[in-house]
Design a protein around this motif. Structure first.
Motif, PDB file in Angstrom:
ATOM      1  N   MET A   1       0.816  -1.185   0.000  1.00 55.48           N
ATOM      2  CA  MET A   1       0.000   0.000   0.000  1.00 55.48           C
ATOM      3  C   MET A   1       0.865   1.256   0.000  1.00 55.48           C
ATOM      4  O   MET A   1       0.519   2.236  -0.627  1.00 55.48           O
ATOM      5  CB  MET A   1      -0.924  -0.041   1.216  1.00 55.48           C
ATOM      6  N   ALA A   2       1.984   1.262   0.712  1.00 62.29           N
ATOM      7  CA  ALA A   2       2.825   2.454   0.780  1.00 62.29           C
ATOM      8  C   ALA A   2       3.381   2.836  -0.585  1.00 62.29           C
ATOM      9  O   ALA A   2       3.629   4.008  -0.842  1.00 62.29           O
ATOM     10  CB  ALA A   2       3.964   2.239   1.767  1.00 62.29           C
ATOM     11  N   SER A   3       3.527   1.873  -1.480  1.00 65.49           N
ATOM     12  CA  SER A   3       4.048   2.194  -2.807  1.00 65.49           C
ATOM     13  C   SER A   3       3.071   3.057  -3.597  1.00 65.49           C
ATOM     14  O   SER A   3       3.454   3.723  -4.553  1.00 65.49           O
ATOM     15  CB  SER A   3       4.350   0.910  -3.581  1.00 65.49           C
ATOM     16  N   ARG A   4       1.809   3.081  -3.193  1.00 59.48           N
ATOM     17  CA  ARG A   4       0.805   3.893  -3.866  1.00 59.48           C
ATOM     18  C   ARG A   4       0.656   5.266  -3.216  1.00 59.48           C
ATOM     19  O   ARG A   4      -0.103   6.096  -3.688  1.00 59.48           O
ATOM     20  CB  ARG A   4      -0.543   3.181  -3.836  1.00 59.48           C
ATOM     21  N   CYS A   5       1.378   5.520  -2.133  1.00 63.58           N
ATOM     22  CA  CYS A   5       1.230   6.763  -1.377  1.00 63.58           C
ATOM     23  C   CYS A   5       2.497   7.602  -1.420  1.00 63.58           C
ATOM     24  O   CYS A   5       2.806   8.304  -0.459  1.00 63.58           O
ATOM     25  CB  CYS A   5       0.884   6.442   0.075  1.00 63.58           C
ATOM     26  N   THR A   6       3.219   7.566  -2.516  1.00 63.55           N
ATOM     27  CA  THR A   6       4.517   8.244  -2.561  1.00 63.55           C
ATOM     28  C   THR A   6       4.394   9.747  -2.371  1.00 63.55           C
ATOM     29  O   THR A   6       5.222  10.357  -1.697  1.00 63.55           O
ATOM     30  CB  THR A   6       5.246   7.942  -3.875  1.00 63.55           C
ATOM     31  N   GLY A   7       3.381  10.371  -2.960  1.00 64.89           N
ATOM     32  CA  GLY A   7       3.194  11.813  -2.789  1.00 64.89           C
ATOM     33  C   GLY A   7       2.919  12.178  -1.342  1.00 64.89           C
ATOM     34  O   GLY A   7       3.472  13.133  -0.795  1.00 64.89           O
ATOM     35  N   TRP A   8       2.075  11.400  -0.701  1.00 66.06           N
ATOM     36  CA  TRP A   8       1.728  11.634   0.704  1.00 66.06           C
ATOM     37  C   TRP A   8       2.965  11.446   1.577  1.00 66.06           C
ATOM     38  O   TRP A   8       3.276  12.283   2.413  1.00 66.06           O
ATOM     39  CB  TRP A   8       0.616  10.679   1.126  1.00 66.06           C
ATOM     40  N   LEU A   9       3.664  10.339   1.364  1.00 66.40           N
ATOM     41  CA  LEU A   9       4.847  10.046   2.186  1.00 66.40           C
ATOM     42  C   LEU A   9       5.971  11.045   1.954  1.00 66.40           C
ATOM     43  O   LEU A   9       6.770  11.307   2.852  1.00 66.40           O
ATOM     44  CB  LEU A   9       5.346   8.628   1.901  1.00 66.40           C
ATOM     45  N   ARG A  10       6.033  11.625   0.775  1.00 62.39           N
ATOM     46  CA  ARG A  10       7.084  12.590   0.468  1.00 62.39           C
ATOM     47  C   ARG A  10       6.816  13.944   1.136  1.00 62.39           C
ATOM     48  O   ARG A  10       7.748  14.650   1.506  1.00 62.39           O
ATOM     49  CB  ARG A  10       7.194  12.763  -1.049  1.00 62.39           C
ATOM     50  N   THR A  11       5.545  14.313   1.318  1.00 64.21           N
ATOM     51  CA  THR A  11       5.250  15.661   1.795  1.00 64.21           C
ATOM     52  C   THR A  11       4.709  15.737   3.223  1.00 64.21           C
ATOM     53  O   THR A  11       5.144  16.586   3.994  1.00 64.21           O
ATOM     54  CB  THR A  11       4.243  16.352   0.861  1.00 64.21           C
ATOM     55  N   VAL A  12       3.769  14.901   3.599  1.00 67.61           N
ATOM     56  CA  VAL A  12       3.074  15.062   4.877  1.00 67.61           C
ATOM     57  C   VAL A  12       3.986  14.905   6.096  1.00 67.61           C
ATOM     58  O   VAL A  12       3.939  15.753   6.998  1.00 67.61           O
ATOM     59  CB  VAL A  12       1.847  14.125   4.969  1.00 67.61           C
ATOM     60  N   PRO A  13       4.831  13.886   6.184  1.00 68.10           N
ATOM     61  CA  PRO A  13       5.650  13.746   7.405  1.00 68.10           C
ATOM     62  C   PRO A  13       6.596  14.919   7.652  1.00 68.10           C
ATOM     63  O   PRO A  13       6.977  15.185   8.790  1.00 68.10           O
ATOM     64  CB  PRO A  13       6.439  12.460   7.176  1.00 68.10           C
ATOM     65  N   SER A  14       6.963  15.653   6.612  1.00 71.21           N
ATOM     66  CA  SER A  14       7.929  16.744   6.787  1.00 71.21           C
ATOM     67  C   SER A  14       7.277  18.126   6.783  1.00 71.21           C
ATOM     68  O   SER A  14       7.985  19.127   6.700  1.00 71.21           O
ATOM     69  CB  SER A  14       8.984  16.666   5.679  1.00 71.21           C
ATOM     70  N   LEU A  15       5.953  18.204   6.885  1.00 69.89           N
ATOM     71  CA  LEU A  15       5.292  19.507   6.899  1.00 69.89           C
ATOM     72  C   LEU A  15       5.693  20.300   8.140  1.00 69.89           C
ATOM     73  O   LEU A  15       5.666  19.776   9.257  1.00 69.89           O
ATOM     74  CB  LEU A  15       3.771  19.341   6.878  1.00 69.89           C
ATOM     75  N   PRO A  16       6.062  21.571   7.960  1.00 70.58           N
ATOM     76  CA  PRO A  16       6.442  22.384   9.114  1.00 70.58           C
ATOM     77  C   PRO A  16       5.216  22.833   9.900  1.00 70.58           C
ATOM     78  O   PRO A  16       4.129  22.990   9.355  1.00 70.58           O
ATOM     79  CB  PRO A  16       7.148  23.587   8.475  1.00 70.58           C
ATOM     80  N   ARG A  17       5.391  23.036  11.186  1.00 67.37           N
ATOM     81  CA  ARG A  17       4.317  23.525  12.056  1.00 67.37           C
ATOM     82  C   ARG A  17       4.116  25.020  11.831  1.00 67.37           C
ATOM     83  O   ARG A  17       5.044  25.739  11.477  1.00 67.37           O
ATOM     84  CB  ARG A  17       4.662  23.284  13.523  1.00 67.37           C
ATOM     85  N   ASP A  18       2.901  25.460  12.062  1.00 69.69           N
ATOM     86  CA  ASP A  18       2.589  26.891  12.028  1.00 69.69           C
ATOM     87  C   ASP A  18       3.174  27.523  13.286  1.00 69.69           C
ATOM     88  O   ASP A  18       2.857  27.091  14.391  1.00 69.69           O
ATOM     89  CB  ASP A  18       1.075  27.081  11.986  1.00 69.69           C
ATOM     90  N   PRO A  19       4.026  28.533  13.160  1.00 73.52           N
ATOM     91  CA  PRO A  19       4.652  29.117  14.352  1.00 73.52           C
ATOM     92  C   PRO A  19       3.639  29.760  15.306  1.00 73.52           C
ATOM     93  O   PRO A  19       3.872  29.832  16.498  1.00 73.52           O
ATOM     94  CB  PRO A  19       5.624  30.163  13.795  1.00 73.52           C
ATOM     95  N   ARG A  20       2.506  30.206  14.778  1.00 73.87           N
ATOM     96  CA  ARG A  20       1.488  30.836  15.634  1.00 73.87           C
ATOM     97  C   ARG A  20       0.537  29.821  16.246  1.00 73.87           C
ATOM     98  O   ARG A  20      -0.094  30.084  17.248  1.00 73.87           O
ATOM     99  CB  ARG A  20       0.698  31.862  14.839  1.00 73.87           C
TER     100      ARG A  20
END
Length: 71
Positions: A1-20
């Motif tokens: 299943m993870a092979s079908r989620c490459t876009g999600w795995l590439r972007t979501v885990p490294s999303l920065p937090r909102d400083p506010r």
């Protein structure tokens, strides 16, 4: 299943937090996959929101063949 989620795995885990607001991601980042995930989890909405305590089991919902997610 993870092979079908490459876009999600590439972007979501490294999303920065909102400083506010540390409980949210920075909306200036590429958060399209996270938005799509939240829309998919929410599903169709009737605009009804019920807030109650966490005591006891969740109420039994009628079987409508739709997804119900308790968070």
């Amino acid at each position: 299943m993870a092979s079908r989620c490459t876009g999600w795995l590439r972007t979501v885990p490294s999303l920065p937090r909102d400083p506010r607001n540390p409980e949210d991601v920075d909306t200036k980042a590429v958060d399209h996959w996270l938005d799509a995930t939240s829309y998919g989890m929410a599903g169709p909405s009737a605009g009804i929101v019920t807030v109650r305590g966490f005591e006891g089991a969740p109420p039994r919902m009628p079987d409508t063949c739709e997804r119900v997610i308790y968070v």
